[in-house]
Motif scaffolding. Structure first.
Motif, PDB file in Angstrom:
ATOM      1  N   SER A 393       0.841  -1.202   0.000  1.00  0.00           N
ATOM      2  CA  SER A 393       0.000   0.000   0.000  1.00  0.00           C
ATOM      3  C   SER A 393       0.873   1.246   0.000  1.00  0.00           C
ATOM      4  O   SER A 393       1.785   1.376   0.818  1.00  0.00           O
ATOM      5  CB  SER A 393      -0.921   0.005   1.225  1.00  0.00           C
ATOM      6  N   ARG A 464       7.128  -7.373   6.078  1.00  0.00           N
ATOM      7  CA  ARG A 464       6.081  -6.542   6.688  1.00  0.00           C
ATOM      8  C   ARG A 464       5.862  -6.892   8.155  1.00  0.00           C
ATOM      9  O   ARG A 464       5.625  -6.008   8.993  1.00  0.00           O
ATOM     10  CB  ARG A 464       4.778  -6.707   5.905  1.00  0.00           C
ATOM     11  N   LEU A 493      -4.733  -4.729   9.703  1.00  0.00           N
ATOM     12  CA  LEU A 493      -3.486  -4.076   9.349  1.00  0.00           C
ATOM     13  C   LEU A 493      -2.440  -4.269  10.443  1.00  0.00           C
ATOM     14  O   LEU A 493      -1.268  -4.561  10.155  1.00  0.00           O
ATOM     15  CB  LEU A 493      -3.734  -2.586   9.113  1.00  0.00           C
ATOM     16  N   ARG A 496      -1.030  -7.716  10.191  1.00  0.00           N
ATOM     17  CA  ARG A 496      -0.116  -7.866   9.049  1.00  0.00           C
ATOM     18  C   ARG A 496       1.251  -7.254   9.342  1.00  0.00           C
ATOM     19  O   ARG A 496       2.274  -7.716   8.834  1.00  0.00           O
ATOM     20  CB  ARG A 496      -0.716  -7.231   7.792  1.00  0.00           C
ATOM     21  N   LEU A 497       1.273  -6.203  10.173  1.00  0.00           N
ATOM     22  CA  LEU A 497       2.531  -5.551  10.519  1.00  0.00           C
ATOM     23  C   LEU A 497       3.270  -6.274  11.639  1.00  0.00           C
ATOM     24  O   LEU A 497       4.314  -5.800  12.101  1.00  0.00           O
ATOM     25  CB  LEU A 497       2.279  -4.099  10.915  1.00  0.00           C
ATOM     26  N   GLU A 539      -1.283   3.724  10.718  1.00  0.00           N
ATOM     27  CA  GLU A 539      -1.270   3.968   9.278  1.00  0.00           C
ATOM     28  C   GLU A 539       0.105   4.428   8.809  1.00  0.00           C
ATOM     29  O   GLU A 539       0.574   4.031   7.735  1.00  0.00           O
ATOM     30  CB  GLU A 539      -2.336   5.000   8.928  1.00  0.00           C
ATOM     31  N   ASN A 542       2.478   1.582   8.496  1.00  0.00           N
ATOM     32  CA  ASN A 542       2.196   0.799   7.298  1.00  0.00           C
ATOM     33  C   ASN A 542       2.837   1.414   6.060  1.00  0.00           C
ATOM     34  O   ASN A 542       3.411   0.714   5.221  1.00  0.00           O
ATOM     35  CB  ASN A 542       0.680   0.694   7.109  1.00  0.00           C
ATOM     36  N   TRP A 545       6.948   1.640   6.704  1.00  0.00           N
ATOM     37  CA  TRP A 545       7.593   0.360   6.962  1.00  0.00           C
ATOM     38  C   TRP A 545       8.567   0.428   8.140  1.00  0.00           C
ATOM     39  O   TRP A 545       9.623  -0.193   8.149  1.00  0.00           O
ATOM     40  CB  TRP A 545       8.313  -0.141   5.706  1.00  0.00           C
TER      41      TRP A 545
END
Length: 722
Positions: A393, A464, A493, A496-497, A539, A542, A545
């Protein structure tokens, strides 16, 4: 020996000329001797060649089946099979055939294929002693080379098994035979065309025309107009291309255009503060040179994202790159030209909206690359619903004011601030490091040269999941009431991180993400010295990184006006409804139009409460138009909340009231030129239908849905309304 006297009798004039005689005699003797020698040599050669002569002669090459012979033709045809194509493959039996006509010596009345085969073998192999002698006499003749060629043809022909395939009775009682050679293991092989692809409905291999080439095939119009490839051919091409890719140690990279690599706007949407962009004498033009492009023929101006040229140059060393945009093809090609004027990076690999196989969705089915070797850069996660594991993203690039407005940001844009992203620390510079790391992990020398089982998606997931590894997060007043927490995009999210999420606080929790400092969980975080941050912290991690400093994302104190609305029933008991309505209405309108979309969203949640406390009359006069206005908000979350509000208000005041004050205005929005707002109408109808009842639904709501089904933008959405 001739004498002069004899010549006198024959020609007295010649006899008188003694000088002519020697010349005449010499030519006469030379001619006689040459004729004799030539006759003997010709007979010898004819006998030798007759021994090798094939009992058939090459007749012609035709483009029809062997059944073209008429019943009156007294000849035999040997079909040797279809000739080789230029590509090494074979045509079907409708293709060219080599027809060999038998000469008159053939046994035309033979009724047996075995008899005919025996005759042909005898003709090819039989020799007599006289022919053997003549062969010995001509060993030194120059015809040996021709004999070798004939021997080769004879040996090949003797390997064929000849069979009579047709026996047709002629009117006069004679029989014509069409003989076809049965193909042996070393003979020509015939393949039935599997139609690997079509152009304009015609097979690209055999040329066969078909009316239905859409079954089990995918359109690849960006490669060639009207090209469709069968699924098996796509799989074959992907396997072949992947092998080539692995040899060059590359992967695939699919790139979005708008808000990822660039930002475009129309001339008419430029604000007054952006006027300098069109002024060639403005000092900022030097800084924008090479990245800002005015396109009068498209009535727009485009700004390339900082670092984009460096990004493409470096990424091309590790990836085969595609452009994939939801824009029209003409726009996509023009943007590709700005990014890659030399056609070095993309060439024809530019996929536009018309190439998509699903409405409002992007898919890798039109990319000739194996999914396990593909990475995607895009600012919109929703359009890649089937390929989220491949997706990186991107933080949206909002250079123009119109872009900020489109996504609900009230702050000034980069162009209005005469600023831009950083080259070295911007989004593209950050993502380049990520994709290069994934590439490095995929081709890690310690894993060897066997690439079977390797998956770039797994490498991306590993990178990630390191971002928030070791964090345990609890959310407070972030999700709507009664919303399944683990289905919220922020929850997913965080996981996923690499973080762990929970609904309850305990000593292992490291972070509380909240929008309100006054909640119980927020107060617990302060007391226990845990990190208390707003959702933007998640956010930002994300997009960048990395885990950013928590102190840069503090939770702000809540708006006093929202606190008053949330306790409206208690305030009403103190000051009364009349004073409350007079003092509170301006605050409500101001909250619903606040520049922060989260404030607007919070105000929507309290509108049904206001309606129940202040009554239907107050709502009709003061809040009705506000509800319709929120249905056309730029932010999807607000439009979604406004749709649910309509349902709750209809339940509060009844179907008759809704039919008079809500339904007509909602249905009128179906004429809005923007497809997103037309989709909002369809979702509102699906929520209102159960409340309104079958009569109103069938007479008022259903016709709108039927009409929307003819709208190419709404066709899919309308099919899910019911």
């Amino acid at each position: 020996m001739y004498k002069i006297s004899h010549l006198k009798q024959f020609n007295p004039t010649l006899a008188q000329n003694r000088f002519i005689f020697p010349i005449f005699f010499f030519f006469f003797f030379f001619f006689t001797a040459s004729t004799a020698i030539h006759s003997k040599t010709s007979i010898s050669h004819s006998r030798v060649k007759k021994k090798k002569k094939l009992p058939f002669a090459l007749s012609e090459i035709v483009s029809t089946t062997p059944s073209f012979f008429s019943s009156g033709e007294r000849q035999h045809a040997v079909v040797l099979g279809p000739p080789l194509c230029g590509s090494g493959e074979y045509r079907s039996f409708r293709s060219s055939y080599i027809i060999l006509s038998l000469v008159d010596e053939s046994p035309v009345n033979s009724s047996s294929s075995d008899d005919f085969a025996a005759f042909l073998d005898a003709e090819l192999s039989d020799t007599n002693p006289q022919q053997e002698e003549e062969k010995q006499e001509s060993d030194d003749d120059d015809a040996d080379d021709n004999d070798d060629e004939i021997n080769a043809v004879i040996e090949r022909t003797k390997r064929r098994k000849i069979s009579v395939v047709d026996d047709t009775e002629e009117p006069n009682g004679s029989t014509s035979h069409i003989v076809q050679t049965e193909v042996t293991e070393t003979s020509v092989k015939v393949d039935i065309c599997i139609h690997p692809g079509f152009i304009g409905g015609m097979c690209i291999k055999c040329g066969e025309k078909t009316d239905d080439d859409t079954q089990s095939s995918v359109a690849f119009g960006y490669i060639h107009k009207d090209l469709r490839l069968a699924n098996d051919e796509i799989a074959r091409l992907r396997d072949r291309d992947l092998k080539n890719l692995l040899r060059h140690k590359k992967l695939y990279l699919v790139l979005d255009l708008d808000h990822t690599l660039l930002n475009s706007t129309r001339f008419s949407d430029l604000t007054q503060d952006e006027g300098y962009l069109l002024n060639p004498n403005d000092p900022m033009q030097d800084a924008l040179k090479g990245s800002l492009f005015k396109l009068p023929f498209m009535n727009m101006v485009t700004k390339l994202r900082p670092f984009v040229h460096t990004f493409l140059k470096e990424a091309s060393n590790y990836f085969e790159m595609y452009i994939y945009t939801m824009g029209e093809r003409a726009y996509a090609l023009e943007m590709a030209h700005l990014l890659d004027p030399g056609r070095v990076y993309f060439d024809s690999k530019v996929i536009a909206q018309g190439d998509c196989t699903q409405s409002h969705q992007k898919g890798l089915d039109v990319v000739l690359g194996q999914e396990n070797a593909v990475l995607i850069l895009d600012d919109t996660e929703q359009v890649w619903s089937k390929h989220k594991d491949n997706l990186i993203s991107m933080e949206r690039y909002h250079f123009f004011a119109s872009s900020c407005k489109q996504f609900g940001y009230e702050s000034k844009s980069l162009s209005e601030l005469r600023s831009d992203e950083s080259d070295t620390d911007g989004a593209l510079a950050t993502v380049l490091k990520v994709v290069k790391r994934v590439h490095s992990m995929f081709y890690d020398s310690e894993l060897g040269e066997n690439f079977a089982g390797r998956d770039a998606r797994q490498m991306l997931h590993a990178v990630r999941s390191e971002v928030l590894k070791g964090c345990k997060i609890v959310f407070s007043r972030v999700f709507p009431t009664k919303f399944q927490a683990d289905n919220h995009h922020l929850w997913m999210l965080a996981e996923r991180l690499g973080a762990t999420c929970s609904t309850e606080v305990d000593s292992s929790v490291t972070h509380v993400i909240s929008t309100d400092i006054g909640t119980e969980k927020s107060r617990w975080a302060i007391q226990e010295n845990k990190f208390l941050v707003e959702p933007r912290w998640l956010e930002a991690a994300n997009f960048l990184w990395q885990r950013l400093p928590e102190e840069s994302f503090p939770v702000k104190f809540p708006d006093v006006r929202l606190n008053i609305i949330s306790k409206l029933d208690q305030v009403n008991q103190v000051i009364g409804i009349d004073l409350l309505s007079q003092s509170l209405l301006p605050a409500i309108v101001e909250l619903a139009e606040d520049r922060h979309w989260r404030v607007r969203l919070a105000s929507i949640e309290y509108i049904p409460l206001l309606a129940s406390q202040l009554g239907v009359g107050f709502f009709d006069d003061k809040l009705g138009s506000l509800c319709m206005q929120l249905l056309q908000d730029n932010v999807y979350s607000i439009r979604d909340a406004a749709e649910n509000n309509l349902k709750r208000l209809s339940e509060e005041f009844g179907p008759d009231w809704a039919m008079q004050h809500i339904v007509p205005q909602v249905l009128d929005m179906i004429k809005n030129p923007h497809y997103l707002y037309r989709m909002t109408v369809l979702r509102a109808i699906s929520l209102l239908a159960p409340v309104m009842g079958s009569v109103i639904t069938c007479s008022k709501l259903l016709p709108v849905v039927v009409t929307a089904s003819k709208d190419r933008w709404l066709r899919k959405a309308s099919s899910h309304v019911w």
